[in-house]
Design a protein around this motif. Structure first.
Motif, PDB file in Angstrom:
ATOM      1  N   UNK A 133      64.759  40.329 -23.109  1.00 16.04           N
ATOM      2  CA  UNK A 133      64.290  39.688 -21.885  1.00 16.04           C
ATOM      3  C   UNK A 133      63.055  38.857 -22.193  1.00 16.04           C
ATOM      4  N   UNK A 134      62.984  37.661 -21.597  1.00 18.63           N
ATOM      5  CA  UNK A 134      61.883  36.759 -21.907  1.00 18.63           C
ATOM      6  C   UNK A 134      60.533  37.359 -21.534  1.00 18.63           C
ATOM      7  N   UNK A 135      60.456  38.018 -20.368  1.00 15.40           N
ATOM      8  CA  UNK A 135      59.184  38.597 -19.936  1.00 15.40           C
ATOM      9  C   UNK A 135      58.695  39.651 -20.925  1.00 15.40           C
ATOM     10  N   UNK A 136      59.612  40.456 -21.436  1.00 18.15           N
ATOM     11  CA  UNK A 136      59.242  41.482 -22.409  1.00 18.15           C
ATOM     12  C   UNK A 136      58.818  40.847 -23.717  1.00 18.15           C
ATOM     13  N   UNK A 137      59.498  39.783 -24.100  1.00 15.38           N
ATOM     14  CA  UNK A 137      59.162  39.092 -25.351  1.00 15.38           C
ATOM     15  C   UNK A 137      57.791  38.444 -25.242  1.00 15.38           C
ATOM     16  N   UNK A 138      57.531  37.785 -24.103  1.00 18.44           N
ATOM     17  CA  UNK A 138      56.232  37.139 -23.902  1.00 18.44           C
ATOM     18  C   UNK A 138      55.102  38.156 -23.921  1.00 18.44           C
ATOM     19  N   UNK A 139      55.350  39.340 -23.340  1.00 20.33           N
ATOM     20  CA  UNK A 139      54.329  40.385 -23.306  1.00 20.33           C
ATOM     21  C   UNK A 139      54.022  40.891 -24.714  1.00 20.33           C
ATOM     22  N   UNK A 140      55.049  40.979 -25.554  1.00 22.26           N
ATOM     23  CA  UNK A 140      54.843  41.432 -26.926  1.00 22.26           C
ATOM     24  C   UNK A 140      54.049  40.412 -27.742  1.00 22.26           C
ATOM     25  N   UNK A 141      54.280  39.133 -27.482  1.00 25.01           N
ATOM     26  CA  UNK A 141      53.558  38.079 -28.196  1.00 25.01           C
ATOM     27  C   UNK A 141      52.101  37.965 -27.748  1.00 25.01           C
ATOM     28  N   UNK A 142      51.823  38.291 -26.500  1.00 23.51           N
ATOM     29  CA  UNK A 142      50.500  38.110 -25.910  1.00 23.51           C
ATOM     30  C   UNK A 142      49.412  38.765 -26.758  1.00 23.51           C
ATOM     31  N   UNK A 143      48.378  37.990 -27.071  1.00 19.91           N
ATOM     32  CA  UNK A 143      47.248  38.558 -27.793  1.00 19.91           C
ATOM     33  C   UNK A 143      46.830  37.750 -29.009  1.00 19.91           C
ATOM     34  N   UNK A 144      46.051  38.383 -29.859  1.00 16.86           N
ATOM     35  CA  UNK A 144      45.487  37.757 -31.057  1.00 16.86           C
ATOM     36  C   UNK A 144      46.149  38.351 -32.294  1.00 16.86           C
TER      37      UNK A 144
END
Length: 347
Positions: A172-183
């Motif tokens: 799911x895109x939302x889950x993928x975006x959340x995993x990428x979020x950060x430094x």
């Protein structure tokens, strides 16, 4: 007095080093850029990979990629079969052979002039803050290989790890975006060409970071990703100095592991996130409103300037917070950098 002379000498040396660093930055921004940009070197991808990536990223990848196979052969079904052989043990030819990737249902071979294309560990891994973080033998093997600075073992570990990605292109895109979020901190790359500053030996070599999601929005604007270089020789301009390269980035709805990279592209001088003065505007060195304009600023050929937009593919992605690993590759676009591969770890 001697103390005054010593102080004067120190200030003179600092000023000289600052001038040298500034000249390097100007050369860096006008001729190379970093992370999504590189100096020219012909790369090779086997025909099976070209066909597979073409099905994911469009015919533009195939038409550009074909011209960068060994021998510039246009036959995408017969040549380079030997690229799927076992890894060559020589350190200098580590990525002249195939690097298997089940995450894209094929193998990715990365090649270049052995004198300039060499894998390098640029930072040691950190330990996850969450003890419940899932660990598997293939992951442990990669971290151990990086600790040992063993390029052969790193390549083999990546080959085995990619098919086991907790998140893939169908997540799911939302889950993928959340995993990428950060430094994310760069700990390994397959080639030193995407940034001339990363060719420098330690302690002059700066650290390299990527920023996604909320932190990227604060630093470079909504809907953008950023890469940063800080420390090393850049410390001559201040301990908190950071070079920033940012662009638009949109994950595909049907395949969130693929990030389409869009203009405007900005190369800026600023400071590290959260440091004193981070609220001040960054100094813009290059601001390009198109791929062609940015590639021209990076001394690309006319052919490269006309190539399709870059697509940044995540081959392996964990969502366990601090210490998570990510393996990524420039999957299509600028022919000079297609095939550049990275291992990052989340901070």
């Amino acid at each position: 007095p001697r103390s005054c002379m010593d102080s004067s000498f120190i200030h003179t040396m600092k000023a000289t080093l600052s001038i040298i660093t500034t000249l390097l930055l100007l050369h860096h921004s006008s001729c190379y850029g970093f992370q999504l940009s590189s100096s020219s070197s012909r790369r090779s991808l086997p025909s099976s990979v070209l066909l597979k990536l073409s099905s994911q990223h469009g015919d533009g990848f195939l038409s550009v990629g074909k011209k960068y196979q060994n021998g510039d052969n246009d036959n995408t079904t017969t040549n380079n079969d030997n690229d799927n052989d076992a890894f060559v043990s020589s350190r200098r030819r580590l990525f002249d052979r195939a690097l298997s990737s089940a995450a894209i249902a094929s193998s990715i071979a990365l090649s270049g002039n052995p004198s300039i294309a060499s894998a390098k560990v640029v930072s040691l891994p950190i330990s996850p803050s969450d003890e419940s973080t899932t660990t598997i033998p293939e992951r442990d093997a990669l971290l151990q290989a990086i600790d040992n600075n063993d390029d052969d073992a790193i390549a083999q570990s990546i080959e085995q790890l990619i098919p086991l990605s907790p998140l893939d292109g169908n997540s799911e895109k939302a889950k993928y975006d959340a995993a990428l979020d950060g430094e994310w901190k760069l700990i390994w790359y397959n080639s030193c060409n995407f940034s001339p500053l990363l060719k420098l030996p330690s302690p002059f070599r700066p650290d390299s970071y990527q920023y996604f999601g909320a932190i990227a929005s604060r630093e470079v604007g909504e809907g953008r990703v950023a890469q940063g270089l800080t420390g090393g020789i850049l410390s001559a301009l201040g301990s908190d100095t950071e070079l920033w390269l940012s662009s638009g980035a949109v994950g595909r709805i049907d395949r969130p592991s693929s990030l389409d990279i869009y203009p405007p592209f900005r190369f800026q001088l600023g400071v590290t996130p959260g440091s004193s003065g981070s609220e001040k505007p960054k100094r813009t060195i290059v601001d390009a409103d198109s791929d062609a304009e940015f590639r021209k600023a990076n001394a690309r050929s006319e052919e490269a300037q006309l190539a399709p937009k870059n697509v940044y593919e995540q081959l392996y992605l964990e969502d366990g917070g601090r210490g998570s690993l990510r393996v990524s590759v420039i999957a299509s676009g600028d022919p000079v950098i297609v095939g550049e591969m990275f291992v990052h770890q989340k901070l």
